[in-house]
Design a protein around this motif. Structure first.
Motif, mmCIF file in Angstrom:
data_model
loop_
_atom_site.group_PDB
_atom_site.id
_atom_site.type_symbol
_atom_site.label_atom_id
_atom_site.label_comp_id
_atom_site.label_asym_id
_atom_site.label_seq_id
_atom_site.Cartn_x
_atom_site.Cartn_y
_atom_site.Cartn_z
ATOM 1 N N LEU A 179 0.841 -1.192 0.000
ATOM 2 C CA LEU A 179 0.000 0.000 0.000
ATOM 3 C C LEU A 179 0.881 1.248 0.000
ATOM 4 O O LEU A 179 1.962 1.252 0.594
ATOM 5 N N SER A 180 0.386 2.279 -0.662
ATOM 6 C CA SER A 180 1.066 3.570 -0.677
ATOM 7 C C SER A 180 0.076 4.661 -0.309
ATOM 8 O O SER A 180 -1.122 4.535 -0.576
ATOM 9 N N CYS A 181 0.588 5.719 0.286
ATOM 10 C CA CYS A 181 -0.265 6.855 0.633
ATOM 11 C C CYS A 181 0.574 8.121 0.559
ATOM 12 O O CYS A 181 1.556 8.257 1.294
ATOM 13 N N ALA A 182 0.177 9.019 -0.332
ATOM 14 C CA ALA A 182 0.909 10.259 -0.536
ATOM 15 C C ALA A 182 0.129 11.440 0.020
ATOM 16 O O ALA A 182 -1.076 11.583 -0.262
ATOM 17 N N ALA A 183 0.810 12.271 0.774
ATOM 18 C CA ALA A 183 0.214 13.491 1.310
ATOM 19 C C ALA A 183 0.556 14.657 0.398
ATOM 20 O O ALA A 183 1.683 14.752 -0.107
ATOM 21 N N SER A 184 -0.415 15.525 0.190
ATOM 22 C CA SER A 184 -0.176 16.693 -0.659
ATOM 23 C C SER A 184 -0.948 17.876 -0.096
ATOM 24 O O SER A 184 -1.894 17.719 0.673
ATOM 25 N N GLY A 185 -0.542 19.066 -0.532
ATOM 26 C CA GLY A 185 -1.192 20.282 -0.065
ATOM 27 C C GLY A 185 -0.259 21.134 0.775
ATOM 28 O O GLY A 185 0.951 20.938 0.785
ATOM 29 N N ARG A 186 -0.857 22.068 1.510
ATOM 30 C CA ARG A 186 -0.079 22.998 2.317
ATOM 31 C C ARG A 186 0.358 22.313 3.601
ATOM 32 O O ARG A 186 -0.460 22.003 4.458
ATOM 33 N N MET A 187 1.633 22.053 3.728
ATOM 34 C CA MET A 187 2.154 21.367 4.899
ATOM 35 C C MET A 187 3.478 21.977 5.321
ATOM 36 O O MET A 187 4.388 22.070 4.509
ATOM 37 N N PHE A 188 3.575 22.363 6.585
ATOM 38 C CA PHE A 188 4.860 22.794 7.120
ATOM 39 C C PHE A 188 5.687 21.577 7.502
ATOM 40 O O PHE A 188 6.888 21.522 7.226
ATOM 41 N N SER A 189 5.052 20.600 8.140
ATOM 42 C CA SER A 189 5.759 19.367 8.502
ATOM 43 C C SER A 189 4.765 18.211 8.582
ATOM 44 O O SER A 189 3.612 18.396 8.950
ATOM 45 N N VAL A 190 5.250 17.051 8.199
ATOM 46 C CA VAL A 190 4.470 15.813 8.318
ATOM 47 C C VAL A 190 5.139 14.971 9.386
ATOM 48 O O VAL A 190 6.291 14.553 9.201
ATOM 49 N N ASN A 191 4.474 14.737 10.452
ATOM 50 C CA ASN A 191 5.086 14.044 11.569
ATOM 51 C C ASN A 191 4.738 12.555 11.499
ATOM 52 O O ASN A 191 5.010 11.930 10.490
ATOM 53 N N THR A 192 4.154 11.991 12.515
ATOM 54 C CA THR A 192 3.869 10.566 12.473
ATOM 55 C C THR A 192 2.868 10.232 11.368
ATOM 56 O O THR A 192 1.879 10.933 11.178
ATOM 57 N N MET A 193 3.172 9.164 10.630
ATOM 58 C CA MET A 193 2.262 8.626 9.622
ATOM 59 C C MET A 193 1.917 7.200 10.027
ATOM 60 O O MET A 193 2.731 6.508 10.648
ATOM 61 N N ALA A 194 0.727 6.783 9.694
ATOM 62 C CA ALA A 194 0.269 5.477 10.181
ATOM 63 C C ALA A 194 -0.710 4.839 9.212
ATOM 64 O O ALA A 194 -1.288 5.500 8.338
ATOM 65 N N TRP A 195 -0.879 3.548 9.386
ATOM 66 C CA TRP A 195 -1.915 2.787 8.694
ATOM 67 C C TRP A 195 -2.861 2.209 9.749
ATOM 68 O O TRP A 195 -2.413 1.641 10.759
ATOM 69 N N TYR A 196 -4.141 2.354 9.484
ATOM 70 C CA TYR A 196 -5.192 1.754 10.295
ATOM 71 C C TYR A 196 -5.989 0.816 9.395
ATOM 72 O O TYR A 196 -5.907 0.893 8.170
ATOM 73 N N ARG A 197 -6.783 -0.031 10.015
ATOM 74 C CA ARG A 197 -7.693 -0.864 9.235
ATOM 75 C C ARG A 197 -8.994 -1.056 9.997
ATOM 76 O O ARG A 197 -9.034 -0.978 11.225
ATOM 77 N N GLN A 198 -10.026 -1.317 9.224
ATOM 78 C CA GLN A 198 -11.333 -1.561 9.812
ATOM 79 C C GLN A 198 -12.007 -2.702 9.065
ATOM 80 O O GLN A 198 -12.298 -2.587 7.864
ATOM 81 N N ALA A 199 -12.217 -3.798 9.776
ATOM 82 C CA ALA A 199 -12.904 -4.944 9.215
ATOM 83 C C ALA A 199 -14.410 -4.795 9.462
ATOM 84 O O ALA A 199 -14.818 -4.073 10.380
ATOM 85 N N PRO A 200 -15.232 -5.463 8.679
ATOM 86 C CA PRO A 200 -16.681 -5.369 8.855
ATOM 87 C C PRO A 200 -17.107 -5.719 10.277
ATOM 88 O O PRO A 200 -16.705 -6.751 10.818
ATOM 89 N N GLY A 201 -17.876 -4.844 10.893
ATOM 90 C CA GLY A 201 -18.381 -5.095 12.232
ATOM 91 C C GLY A 201 -17.385 -4.866 13.350
ATOM 92 O O GLY A 201 -17.688 -5.149 14.511
ATOM 93 N N LYS A 202 -16.209 -4.359 13.003
ATOM 94 C CA LYS A 202 -15.179 -4.125 14.017
ATOM 95 C C LYS A 202 -14.776 -2.662 14.043
ATOM 96 O O LYS A 202 -15.010 -1.919 13.093
#
Length: 120
Positions: A19-42
């Motif tokens: 998986l990839s995830c790119a941040a764009s837009g007005r940003m002074f700094s990007v600190n912690t980045m993370a992946w979350y997930r959500q399964a059905p019913g959870k």
């Protein structure tokens, strides 16, 4: 600030996805980045996170199988998922803690989610 996630899909148990995830837009700094997930019913759960300095943390359920990394020059976070299991099936969301300007507080931004389906 926008986060654009990609790389989900349908795979068989034991296979890999990245998986990839790119941040764009007005940003002074990007600190912690993370992946979350959500399964059905959870509830949504954190899968892994990585600081701007490269320190990583993993959920016990993915330790040793998933690897989170980032390219600070591209403001992009990756999640390499190996040895996938049916229980990894979920919508995966990327998250970034961003300071928009030098004087602003950190804010959480979320990607749109990408489906990962692992068949047995």
């Amino acid at each position: 600030v926008q986060l654009q996630a990609s790389g989900g899909g349908l795979v068989q148990a034991g296979e890999s996805l990245r998986l990839s995830c790119a941040a764009s837009g007005r940003m002074f700094s990007v600190n912690t980045m993370a992946w979350y997930r959500q399964a059905p019913g959870k509830q949504r759960e954190v899968v892994a996170d990585i600081t701007s300095g490269g320190t990583t943390n993993y959920a016990d359920s993915v330790q040793g199988r998933f690897t989170i990394s980032r390219d600070n020059a591209k403001d992009t976070v990756y999640l390499q998922m190996n040895s996938l299991k049916p229980e990894d099936t979920a919508v995966y969301y990327c998250n970034a803690r961003v300071r928009d300007t030098i004087i602003s507080r950190e804010r959480d931004y979320w990607g749109q989610g990408t489906q990962v389906t692992v068949s047995s």
